[in-house]
Scaffold this motif. Sequence first.
Motif, PDB file in Angstrom:
ATOM      1  N   ILE A   1       2.546 -24.012   9.687  1.00 21.75           N
ATOM      2  CA  ILE A   1       2.713 -25.020   8.622  1.00 21.75           C
ATOM      3  C   ILE A   1       1.975 -26.306   9.043  1.00 21.75           C
ATOM      4  CG2 ILE A   1       4.431 -26.526   7.548  1.00 21.75           C
ATOM      5  CD1 ILE A   1       5.255 -23.961   6.535  1.00 21.75           C
TER       6      ILE A   1
ATOM      7  N   GLU B   1       5.491 -28.753  -1.083  1.00 23.00           N
ATOM      8  CA  GLU B   1       5.816 -27.328  -1.252  1.00 23.00           C
ATOM      9  C   GLU B   1       5.272 -26.529  -0.068  1.00 23.00           C
ATOM     10  OE1 GLU B   1       4.125 -25.395  -4.697  1.00 23.00           O
ATOM     11  OE2 GLU B   1       6.042 -25.304  -5.734  1.00 23.00           O
ATOM     12  N   GLN B   2       6.025 -25.483   0.363  1.00 24.22           N
ATOM     13  CA  GLN B   2       5.540 -24.616   1.440  1.00 24.22           C
ATOM     14  C   GLN B   2       5.641 -23.173   0.954  1.00 24.22           C
ATOM     15  OE1 GLN B   2       7.827 -25.713   4.915  1.00 24.22           O
ATOM     16  NE2 GLN B   2       7.512 -27.891   4.462  1.00 24.22           N
ATOM     17  N   ARG B   3       4.519 -22.597   0.576  1.00 26.68           N
ATOM     18  CA  ARG B   3       4.429 -21.216   0.099  1.00 26.68           C
ATOM     19  C   ARG B   3       3.515 -20.432   1.039  1.00 26.68           C
ATOM     20  NH1 ARG B   3       6.075 -21.112  -5.467  1.00 26.68           N
ATOM     21  NH2 ARG B   3       4.943 -19.169  -5.812  1.00 26.68           N
ATOM     22  N   GLY B   4       3.286 -19.194   0.679  1.00 24.22           N
ATOM     23  CA  GLY B   4       2.329 -18.405   1.466  1.00 24.22           C
ATOM     24  C   GLY B   4       2.319 -16.955   1.021  1.00 24.22           C
ATOM     25  N   ARG B   5       1.570 -16.110   1.749  1.00 24.40           N
ATOM     26  CA  ARG B   5       1.475 -14.681   1.413  1.00 24.40           C
ATOM     27  C   ARG B   5       1.162 -13.886   2.679  1.00 24.40           C
ATOM     28  NH1 ARG B   5      -4.309 -12.841  -0.073  1.00 24.40           N
ATOM     29  NH2 ARG B   5      -5.572 -14.310   1.093  1.00 24.40           N
ATOM     30  N   VAL B   6       1.184 -12.577   2.581  1.00 26.57           N
ATOM     31  CA  VAL B   6       0.742 -11.684   3.667  1.00 26.57           C
ATOM     32  C   VAL B   6      -0.679 -11.248   3.276  1.00 26.57           C
ATOM     33  CG1 VAL B   6       1.133  -9.530   4.921  1.00 26.57           C
ATOM     34  CG2 VAL B   6       3.100 -10.888   4.112  1.00 26.57           C
TER      35      VAL B   6
ATOM     36  N   THR C   1       1.461 -27.470   0.198  1.00 27.87           N
ATOM     37  CA  THR C   1       1.023 -28.483  -0.769  1.00 27.87           C
ATOM     38  C   THR C   1       1.358 -29.872  -0.237  1.00 27.87           C
ATOM     39  OG1 THR C   1       1.495 -26.927  -2.564  1.00 27.87           O
ATOM     40  CG2 THR C   1       1.169 -29.223  -3.177  1.00 27.87           C
TER      41      THR C   1
ATOM     42  N   ILE D   1       0.412 -13.522   8.191  1.00 32.32           N
ATOM     43  CA  ILE D   1       1.011 -14.555   7.328  1.00 32.32           C
ATOM     44  C   ILE D   1      -0.041 -15.637   7.091  1.00 32.32           C
ATOM     45  CG2 ILE D   1       2.764 -16.363   7.212  1.00 32.32           C
ATOM     46  CD1 ILE D   1       4.168 -13.791   7.141  1.00 32.32           C
ATOM     47  N   GLU D   2      -0.222 -16.016   5.782  1.00 36.26           N
ATOM     48  CA  GLU D   2      -1.100 -17.135   5.431  1.00 36.26           C
ATOM     49  C   GLU D   2      -0.217 -18.217   4.834  1.00 36.26           C
ATOM     50  OE1 GLU D   2      -5.122 -16.804   3.172  1.00 36.26           O
ATOM     51  OE2 GLU D   2      -3.682 -17.586   1.687  1.00 36.26           O
ATOM     52  N   PHE D   3      -0.119 -19.380   5.532  1.00 33.97           N
ATOM     53  CA  PHE D   3       0.686 -20.504   5.043  1.00 33.97           C
ATOM     54  C   PHE D   3      -0.132 -21.288   4.016  1.00 33.97           C
ATOM     55  CE2 PHE D   3       4.145 -19.926   7.925  1.00 33.97           C
ATOM     56  CZ  PHE D   3       3.612 -19.480   9.126  1.00 33.97           C
TER      57      PHE D   3
ATOM     58  N   ILE E   1      -4.537 -24.424   3.822  1.00 35.47           N
ATOM     59  CA  ILE E   1      -4.361 -22.999   4.118  1.00 35.47           C
ATOM     60  C   ILE E   1      -4.524 -22.783   5.620  1.00 35.47           C
ATOM     61  CG2 ILE E   1      -5.174 -20.669   3.573  1.00 35.47           C
ATOM     62  CD1 ILE E   1      -4.492 -22.022   1.014  1.00 35.47           C
ATOM     63  N   SER E   2      -3.609 -22.011   6.223  1.00 36.07           N
ATOM     64  CA  SER E   2      -3.753 -21.694   7.651  1.00 36.07           C
ATOM     65  C   SER E   2      -3.009 -20.404   7.966  1.00 36.07           C
ATOM     66  CB  SER E   2      -3.167 -22.826   8.508  1.00 36.07           C
ATOM     67  OG  SER E   2      -2.988 -22.385   9.862  1.00 36.07           O
ATOM     68  N   THR E   3      -3.549 -19.615   8.883  1.00 34.60           N
ATOM     69  CA  THR E   3      -2.830 -18.405   9.339  1.00 34.60           C
ATOM     70  C   THR E   3      -2.100 -18.708  10.650  1.00 34.60           C
ATOM     71  OG1 THR E   3      -4.834 -17.688  10.455  1.00 34.60           O
ATOM     72  CG2 THR E   3      -4.418 -16.741   8.257  1.00 34.60           C
TER      73      THR E   3
END
Lengths: 67, 67, 67, 67, 67, 67, 67, 67, 67, 67, 67, 67
Positions: free
Chosen positions: H18, H42-47, H58, H53-55, H13-15
């Motif tokens: 990637i 896998e490269q997912r994330g959320r706001v 996987t 942005i939080e990356f 996890i990182s803000t």
Amino acid sequence: MSKNFEIIELVGISTQSISDAIQQVVLEVSKQKKVGWFEVTEQRGRVNSEGKIEFQVTVKIGTKINE
Amino acid sequence: MSKNFEIIELVGISTQSISDAIQQVVLEVSKQKKVGWFEVTEQRGRVNSEGKIEFQVTVKIGTKINE
Amino acid sequence: MSKNFEIIELVGISTQSISDAIQQVVLEVSKQKKVGWFEVTEQRGRVNSEGKIEFQVTVKIGTKINE
Amino acid sequence: MSKNFEIIELVGISTQSISDAIQQVVLEVSKQKKVGWFEVTEQRGRVNSEGKIEFQVTVKIGTKINE
Amino acid sequence: MSKNFEIIELVGISTQSISDAIQQVVLEVSKQKKVGWFEVTEQRGRVNSEGKIEFQVTVKIGTKINE
Amino acid sequence: MSKNFEIIELVGISTQSISDAIQQVVLEVSKQKKVGWFEVTEQRGRVNSEGKIEFQVTVKIGTKINE
Amino acid sequence: MSKNFEIIELVGISTQSISDAIQQVVLEVSKQKKVGWFEVTEQRGRVNSEGKIEFQVTVKIGTKINE
Amino acid sequence: MSKNFEIIELVGISTQSISDAIQQVVLEVSKQKKVGWFEVTEQRGRVNSEGKIEFQVTVKIGTKINE
Amino acid sequence: MSKNFEIIELVGISTQSISDAIQQVVLEVSKQKKVGWFEVTEQRGRVNSEGKIEFQVTVKIGTKINE
Amino acid sequence: MSKNFEIIELVGISTQSISDAIQQVVLEVSKQKKVGWFEVTEQRGRVNSEGKIEFQVTVKIGTKINE
Amino acid sequence: MSKNFEIIELVGISTQSISDAIQQVVLEVSKQKKVGWFEVTEQRGRVNSEGKIEFQVTVKIGTKINE
Amino acid sequence: MSKNFEIIELVGISTQSISDAIQQVVLEVSKQKKVGWFEVTEQRGRVNSEGKIEFQVTVKIGTKINE
């Protein structure tokens, strides 16, 4: 002489059809190398400046080594 | 104005050929949006009530945002 | 009578086009079975002894059971 | 109000980095919609007319319906 | 001159970032060939003897034939 | 009127079952659009604050254009 | 000298085993290039004219550039 | 001692980026185990709640058994 | 008697659930053949003329040869 | 007579090797049908009751129709 | 305390339904670990000795590290 | 006792063959755990310092929980 094959990956371009784009690129290679087989891996394209569809078909081609 | 693109996914229908089904759906979109590129993702179809082959080709189309 | 479908996998051959190879094999099956749908899974081919492109298109065909 | 989500697919463009291209397009969407999550599906690009790398990153974004 | 493209596959190495590894290998190719586009296909890496992360990014690069 | 179809991608949510999550989202769309078919592309979920399983099922839905 | 790697794709042929087909083609390449690693991507084959199984194994080989 | 490797799958996890998310999780593992290699799957994330942005990346990590 | 297995591919139909569609088609086959295992490969469906969801689940079934 | 091919999918079993499991099942089919080619699609297995490895290799076999 | 997640892969077994098999295995894990999310990766099964369908559903579960 | 299974992922190493690399790693696990099945997911390798091929085969192994 090796009995192995090398695979090269090319993109054929045509404004006529998918099949023509494949024909273009495979026959161009077969002038210089012995083609064993080919496989279509991607079918993309764009609308060109004249408003026509341009097919861009990616093909993997198996060619005889040292033939 | 954004420099990003939006991808929409459509299915073109044709009783002539795969290429015609692609042509149908991409040119229909290009009347309303600036098409950057397209990619074929699925090629399905059926035999219609007149016994003819109906090609159903799924295409992802990249369109300019706010063009 | 079962409402389920069986899927068979065939390869259509044509020296004309991808679409013709699909037409060949789907219409051949539809003479003996009720075809629900088809899906193209692979597009290969070769250069035959006359130097012409031979398209080999693999198609999965959904057919009604016990129709 | 629906508890379901809609997925839209966009391409972010950046000459800096992959992460910047993602940041661009996700934050642009989050100005108009409630973003639940995003997933990177493709990383392409080109060399632009100034000889610089342009990253083109395709992102699927899950957005709340009717939020 | 052919309008077709050839695709070559290379692995860029960098201890800084994924984007830097891509930059390395695409710009190296663009010194010798006309690059049409690139696509990232794999992102691997290792911890090197100094305990630093080494990114190894596989990239497919489309180059103009006989340009 | 176009004979083509548009594909939209949605995520149905349910604490009962996978099938219920699909039912939720497909029937919600079919109130506003003519649904041709749907395909499940992903099945995820989480344990919610009451310790119950919440199924999150991603579905691609083919809808008639301009119906 | 570049620290990047190039990936070439070859098909090894053997009537003995899958492993022998891999051995054939990787050792042939390692006579001319520094091999970093290899990955098997496809395992096909046929029954030859003497009724024996001929294994055709596709291998991607990572080779050092300008070594 | 076994010469085999075990693969564990983690999400970094990182803000920031990637690459930083990958760095985080691989270096954390390399404090306790001998890391042979890693691969991004896998490269997912959320706001996040601060609108940043939080990356969420996987990574599969190959570690020496009984090292 | 052969110890090998044959794989057949069928589509189960149900208006109740995904699991019921699988049950339908696997138990129908197990009346005529010895079923070793099954695997779900696709989950599609439609809204039928009564406005109900019809699940169409594709299943590969491994059956003993000459049992 | 049709020039098309049918693809059947079988699982070969062997306690010796992957290659032997392939040999088993392809040669068994070639006694009854003209085999054009085969492709390995899955390699599974188990530890049998005598503690030995049993390889279970899934193979797609292209056979001439009406040959 | 780490903010990263670990992914474990388990197979849930049920003779009732796919959803029940998922429920079984995810709730069993959530007794010992903080579950962030889960994803279904495979749906297999068999006909057991009582002639009933046994669903075997593979699930990847994201769990908080050191929670 | 749980009826569920856990899947672990390991890489077997051998300079003899793919099958030997699988045998190595599966039998090593079966000394400590009840193995239900295994599946090969990747086949890589390298040329070692003695110029010999080293096969590196990734295997997912299903093991009984709390057996």
